[in-house]
Design a protein around this motif. Structure first.
Motif, PDB file in Angstrom:
ATOM      1  N   VAL A   1      -4.466   6.310 -13.882  1.00  0.00           N
ATOM      2  CA  VAL A   1      -4.398   7.127 -12.636  1.00  0.00           C
ATOM      3  C   VAL A   1      -5.746   7.683 -12.395  1.00  0.00           C
ATOM      4  N   ASP A   2      -6.419   7.745 -11.322  1.00  0.00           N
ATOM      5  CA  ASP A   2      -7.651   8.294 -11.061  1.00  0.00           C
ATOM      6  C   ASP A   2      -7.308   9.265  -9.931  1.00  0.00           C
ATOM      7  N   PRO A   3      -7.247  10.464 -10.398  1.00  0.00           N
ATOM      8  CA  PRO A   3      -7.155  11.768  -9.380  1.00  0.00           C
ATOM      9  C   PRO A   3      -8.170  12.125  -8.638  1.00  0.00           C
ATOM     10  N   SER A   4      -9.345  11.572  -8.882  1.00  0.00           N
ATOM     11  CA  SER A   4     -10.566  12.066  -7.983  1.00  0.00           C
ATOM     12  C   SER A   4     -11.051  11.210  -6.765  1.00  0.00           C
ATOM     13  N   VAL A   5     -10.256  10.255  -6.645  1.00  0.00           N
ATOM     14  CA  VAL A   5     -10.836   9.553  -5.377  1.00  0.00           C
ATOM     15  C   VAL A   5      -9.884   9.408  -3.879  1.00  0.00           C
TER      16      VAL A   5
ATOM     17  N   ALA B   1      -4.705   3.288 -10.023  1.00  0.00           N
ATOM     18  CA  ALA B   1      -3.996   3.787  -8.896  1.00  0.00           C
ATOM     19  C   ALA B   1      -4.213   5.428  -8.748  1.00  0.00           C
ATOM     20  N   THR B   2      -3.973   5.911  -7.672  1.00  0.00           N
ATOM     21  CA  THR B   2      -4.268   7.391  -7.234  1.00  0.00           C
ATOM     22  C   THR B   2      -3.202   7.738  -6.374  1.00  0.00           C
ATOM     23  N   THR B   3      -3.408   9.060  -6.220  1.00  0.00           N
ATOM     24  CA  THR B   3      -2.090   9.774  -5.494  1.00  0.00           C
ATOM     25  C   THR B   3      -2.656  11.207  -5.236  1.00  0.00           C
ATOM     26  N   HIS B   4      -1.914  11.993  -4.459  1.00  0.00           N
ATOM     27  CA  HIS B   4      -2.375  13.298  -4.274  1.00  0.00           C
ATOM     28  C   HIS B   4      -2.801  13.976  -5.661  1.00  0.00           C
ATOM     29  N   TRP B   5      -3.818  14.855  -5.412  1.00  0.00           N
ATOM     30  CA  TRP B   5      -4.054  15.125  -6.953  1.00  0.00           C
ATOM     31  C   TRP B   5      -3.092  16.382  -7.556  1.00  0.00           C
TER      32      TRP B   5
ATOM     33  N   ALA C   1       0.754  -1.256  -0.108  1.00  0.00           N
ATOM     34  CA  ALA C   1       0.180   0.049  -0.135  1.00  0.00           C
ATOM     35  C   ALA C   1       0.948   1.310  -0.065  1.00  0.00           C
ATOM     36  N   SER C   2       0.544   2.255  -0.657  1.00  0.00           N
ATOM     37  CA  SER C   2       1.172   3.504  -0.517  1.00  0.00           C
ATOM     38  C   SER C   2       0.188   4.911   0.042  1.00  0.00           C
ATOM     39  N   ILE C   3       0.777   5.759   0.585  1.00  0.00           N
ATOM     40  CA  ILE C   3      -0.077   6.927   1.012  1.00  0.00           C
ATOM     41  C   ILE C   3       0.629   7.974   0.138  1.00  0.00           C
ATOM     42  N   CYS C   4      -0.134   8.831  -0.270  1.00  0.00           N
ATOM     43  CA  CYS C   4       0.055   9.950  -1.148  1.00  0.00           C
ATOM     44  C   CYS C   4       1.162   9.602  -2.179  1.00  0.00           C
ATOM     45  N   THR C   5       2.456  10.560  -2.307  1.00  0.00           N
ATOM     46  CA  THR C   5       3.191  10.255  -3.247  1.00  0.00           C
ATOM     47  C   THR C   5       3.941   8.894  -3.081  1.00  0.00           C
ATOM     48  N   GLY C   6       3.899   8.120  -2.075  1.00  0.00           N
ATOM     49  CA  GLY C   6       4.298   6.794  -1.874  1.00  0.00           C
ATOM     50  C   GLY C   6       4.094   6.094  -3.068  1.00  0.00           C
ATOM     51  N   ALA C   7       2.917   6.571  -3.882  1.00  0.00           N
ATOM     52  CA  ALA C   7       2.627   5.543  -5.062  1.00  0.00           C
ATOM     53  C   ALA C   7       3.743   5.742  -6.145  1.00  0.00           C
ATOM     54  N   PHE C   8       4.660   6.928  -6.125  1.00  0.00           N
ATOM     55  CA  PHE C   8       5.915   6.730  -7.178  1.00  0.00           C
ATOM     56  C   PHE C   8       6.800   5.611  -6.768  1.00  0.00           C
ATOM     57  N   ALA C   9       7.076   5.375  -5.649  1.00  0.00           N
ATOM     58  CA  ALA C   9       8.054   4.234  -5.188  1.00  0.00           C
ATOM     59  C   ALA C   9       7.383   2.736  -5.779  1.00  0.00           C
TER      60      ALA C   9
END
Length: 315
Positions: free
Chosen positions: A142-146, A123-127, A103-111
């Motif tokens: 990437v879904d920026p809305s959820v 996936a999502t991350t901070h808008w 699992a990732s939180i915020c920009t942890g998605a980049f890792a």
């Protein structure tokens, strides 16, 4: 006891780092014993960030090797333009290969993207950084809305506080709604915001207080076992349907009927965990009207059938 490894990388966000530590550490079984063992894992004392101008260092007794047997690995936010240490990337790949939940939180998605774990996934991350995530990893939807996205083994969340929602969601998935609700009470936050809820909710100026929907939301919760339509809700709020929909989205981030559906599923979870009511009665008590409708909506939101959920989480 399930091990949760929180992977601290260079420039880790202090707030994001604390979120899984707090949520999973607060989770307890019925007998009061801890539901998780939480390990913050880092290769050395390293800098963390609490805002652009507030760096400080953190240290932990756990190294990256202590994440190798974790059932869940959480990656908090890191600078979006940084390149993670190759050893951390390899650790994530190995954890995923052995079946660990990532699992990732915020920009942890980049890792997670650097580890190839987002390829072909939603996936999502901070808008603010969603476009950059999509550009960097074009194979990711990437879904920026959820608030968060649950793809089964790989989960991602939006900015900062959405990590709380994601971690509560994982507790709920592991141990049921009652345990997650108890954690939410300790954190003084709502027990559930669904992943599909919008990342941002409009600010209402003080002069708009007359449009506050608090009474209507409470009224809706009290009538989950009754057939409520948009017209009924609008009448209670003393608004037109169009005005209701606009104010509802502004204050809750979703539509009236989607909010009502989420509340009904949540109530069904509670009844399945704490009572022996037959499914027909659960369907009636939650306003679904039939076991087929209950099963359809429950499975879509929870990922399992009502019967399987009861078998797993019945107290």
């Amino acid at each position: 006891m399930q091990v949760v490894a929180v992977l601290a990388l260079d420039g880790v966000s202090a707030f994001d780092l604390a979120i899984p530590c707090q949520v999973f550490a607060f989770a307890a079984r019925e007998d009061g014993s801890p539901a998780y063992e939480v390990r913050v894992c880092a290769d050395r004392p390293l800098p963390a960030m609490a805002g652009p101008a507030q760096p400080f260092s953190i240290s932990t007794p756990y190294g990256w090797g202590d994440a190798l047997d974790a059932a869940t690995v959480v990656v908090p936010g890191i600078p979006h333009d940084s390149v993670p240490d190759p050893r951390a990337v390899r650790l994530l790949k190995e954890a995923a290969a052995r079946g660990a939940r990532i699992a990732s939180i915020c920009t942890g998605a980049f890792a997670l993207g650097h580890a190839g774990l987002l390829e072909g996934r939603r996936a999502t991350t901070h808008w603010r950084f969603a476009d950059r995530l999509a550009e960097r990893f074009p194979g990711t939807r990437v879904d920026p809305s959820v608030l968060y996205v649950d793809e089964g083994q790989v989960l991602t969340s939006a900015g900062i506080a959405a990590g709380l929602d994601l971690c509560l969601h994982m507790v709920r998935r592991d141990h049921g709604a009652a345990v997650a609700a108890a954690v939410a009470r300790l954190l003084v936050m709502p027990p559930q915001r669904t992943g599909g809820q919008a990342q941002f909710i409009e600010y209402r100026a003080p002069e708009d207080d007359a449009a506050d929907l608090g009474d209507t939301l409470q009224w809706m919760r009290g009538k989950l076992n009754e057939p409520l339509g948009l017209a009924d809700i609008a009448a209670h709020a003393m608004m037109s349907r169009r005005s209701l929909s606009r104010h509802f989205r502004a204050q809750t981030g979703t539509t009236p009927l989607r909010w009502l559906l989420a509340q009904r599923v949540q109530r069904a979870r509670e009844l399945l965990e704490t009572t022996a009511l037959p499914l027909t009665k659960v369907a009636d008590e939650t306003g679904f009207g039939s076991v087929e409708a209950l099963r359809h909506h429950f499975t879509r939101q929870v990922g399992t059938t009502p019967s399987a959920y009861r078998d797993a989480f019945r107290v």
